[in-house]
Design an enzyme around this catalytic site. Structure first.
Site, short mmCIF file in Angstrom:
data_model
loop_
_atom_site.label_atom_id
_atom_site.label_comp_id
_atom_site.label_asym_id
_atom_site.label_seq_id
_atom_site.Cartn_x
_atom_site.Cartn_y
_atom_site.Cartn_z
N ARG A 1 4.42 -25.02 1.93
CA ARG A 1 3.44 -24.10 1.39
C ARG A 1 2.67 -24.73 0.22
NH1 ARG A 1 0.15 -21.40 -0.23
NH2 ARG A 1 -0.04 -19.16 -0.54
N ARG B 1 8.96 -17.26 1.78
CA ARG B 1 9.08 -17.80 0.43
C ARG B 1 10.49 -18.05 -0.05
NH1 ARG B 1 5.44 -13.70 -2.92
NH2 ARG B 1 5.92 -12.36 -1.14
N ARG C 1 10.91 -9.99 9.40
CA ARG C 1 10.50 -11.31 8.92
C ARG C 1 11.70 -12.20 8.58
NH1 ARG C 1 6.95 -9.61 4.85
NH2 ARG C 1 8.56 -9.72 3.27
N TYR D 1 -4.85 -0.56 6.50
CA TYR D 1 -5.31 -1.73 5.73
C TYR D 1 -6.84 -1.82 5.77
CZ TYR D 1 -0.62 -3.71 5.09
OH TYR D 1 0.69 -3.93 4.70
N ASP E 1 0.64 -13.07 10.88
CA ASP E 1 0.47 -11.86 10.07
C ASP E 1 -0.18 -10.79 10.93
OD1 ASP E 1 0.44 -10.96 6.95
OD2 ASP E 1 -1.18 -10.02 8.10
#
Lengths: 323, 323
Positions: B15, B6, B2, B132, B51
């Site tokens: 964002r 942030r 990634r 998940y 994602d």
């Protein structure tokens, strides 16, 4: 590895009437809970029921147990917070001050079970306890403690030194109270690469284990996910390495030679297989270690809630049939 | 690994006006966010912003992103739930139906950046996406998915087969849309011992990677905490193994030989050290790989929130100075 707990109906029954903290810190309850798995399954050892984080609580870090796990509401990330941690009064029965409950529980358990049954005490290793203190509420990644290692390594070393000194005395006191051997849980040290492990985990494990060695009691060191740290773990001074389910025990034995005990490493999740499959897995593990005299069969991590009792029985039966 | 997110002020600014889901699934936003780190740092490759769990969402599993991470409110633990997962419409821009956003973003990014800059797509590997889906809200341990492997292995295989087939087509579509290479993230497969990995992770990684191989695009496979699985990972068919910070890359190179690319593995937490220390760590990593032609310098896991920009600059500068 954890023997008692939520998977046992006799534990659940007591737990309905008492908090988790009470179960650990009232010796009447802790002794009862510690002995429950011994009575039901006849294990070779009894592990005192307690939690690794009570030592930090006794040093002044306010600890809560929530549905999401243990929480320190005032995480330790700055110097004054490290300095505020005080020397615990090991004999005090008050959990915010001391660790007398585990010592009293050990005395009573040692008096209760026959000499041939080992009584085990334990503590969290400095890096792992520091991880909980720094993270506050421990999530899977350990990002906060790892970040702090790089942002302020001196602060972390100060915290680790303080924890190591107290933990060594604490485990020595457990031996004096009746523990035949003690386990040091450095559960989260496997999050570290080898260089960071050598700086922030290994020296403090050694300091604790060296202190216990003065008592003559054998020591067991557990690190989760430590396959990349095997050479380092062998230098910790532990009498026995307790390994998680991810490592091949015969390979570890070949790598380390015969001078060290090995404990483990059935995957706790595999106890959710049918009992016949559990028997096969346990037999395969025993076969793989070929009557290695330094091998102790155990799980590779704590037993899971809802684990079927029939699986634990299948495990014990398979081991017994080999004896 | 990634790149966006942030830690970048330009990301934070966008964002504030948009949800994370919007940032991923509106191509205007996703392209902008994907290009932000490329513009700021001049990386050699651009990773599309998305994602790994949107593919499962497009198969009908309702997905939410919370402060505690992604959540599937209806975990998949029984057969009808596995059967209810449907074939996604890869080109649909509607996230509950398809994955058109990532394909459209890839097309636009490929058109935007020069030929010498690689564009990377990615997907979650079947075991990790299944983890998940089964856990619902993923905590650190993966106990639920591991339990299910033993309770009902056939159900898990059914789920993994379904995911593998869709994921292979999905990555092939990413290549067709402009990805020069694709990364397969089997982040949680390191929770498995080698035998379980060979049964529940490796065959499905292979199925996905074999499908991508038909396109001719190179593939990168990432597993977190996979030090005990190195021999297995080498059999996955991936062109490149992306390794976390816990492994010694020179040792991995010695073990695996020259036939496979290696990517990694600076600890993302080490970017919290002062820039001069970051430079030393990056230089040491480059030195250790001695101009290995199959080596790609990268982080060993995703970049952390609050990572200082000066550290990323120090990293890039150190690599550039060697070129």
């Amino acid at each position: 590895m954890r023997q008692a707990g939520r998977y046992l109906p006799e534990y659940q029954k007591l737990r309905q009437k008492h908090t988790f903290v009470e179960m650990c810190t009232f010796p009447d309850l802790a002794v009862e809970v510690s002995l429950q798995p011994y009575r039901r399954f006849g294990f070779d050892a009894v592990i005192v029921f307690y939690d690794i984080l009570f030592l930090a609580a006794a040093m002044g870090a306010p600890l809560e147990f929530t549905d999401q796990g243990p929480v320190f509401r005032q995480p330790i990330r700055r110097r004054p917070e490290v300095e505020s941690l005080r020397q615990p009064d090991l004999e005090s029965l008050e959990p915010a001050v001391g660790t007398g409950a585990i010592l009293e529980s050990l005395r009573r358990i040692r008096a209760e079970v026959p000499d041939g049954t080992s009584v085990l005490g334990f503590a969290g290793a400095p890096f792992t306890v520091a991880s909980y203190l720094v993270e506050g509420s421990f999530q899977r990644s350990g990002d906060r403690i790892k970040r702090l290692l790089h942002e302020d390594p001196e602060l972390v070393h100060g915290l680790l030194e303080k924890l190591a000194s107290v933990t060594g005395e604490y485990l020595a006191a457990q031996v004096a109270a009746g523990a035949d051997a003690v386990q040091l849980f450095d559960t989260w040290a496997g999050l570290l690469g080898a260089a960071d492990f050598r700086e922030f985990a290994l020296p403090y494990q050694k300091a604790v284990l060296d202190r216990v060695a003065q008592t003559g009691a054998p020591t067991i060191l557990y690190v989760k996910g430590g396959a990349h740290l095997l050479g380092e773990l062998a230098k910790s001074g532990a009498s026995v390495l307790s390994l998680d389910w991810r490592q091949s025990l015969p390979e570890v034995r070949r790598t380390l030679g015969a001078g060290i005990g090995l404990q483990g490493n059935l995957d706790p999740a595999s106890l959710f297989a049918p009992p016949e499959t559990v028997k096969q897995k346990v037999a395969a593990l025993l076969d793989s270690m070929q009557r290695d005299p330094g091998y102790i069969l155990n799980l590779g991590h704590g037993i899971l809630p809802e684990t079927p009792l029939a699986s634990v029985e299948a495990l014990v039966e398979t081991v017994r049939n080999r004896e």
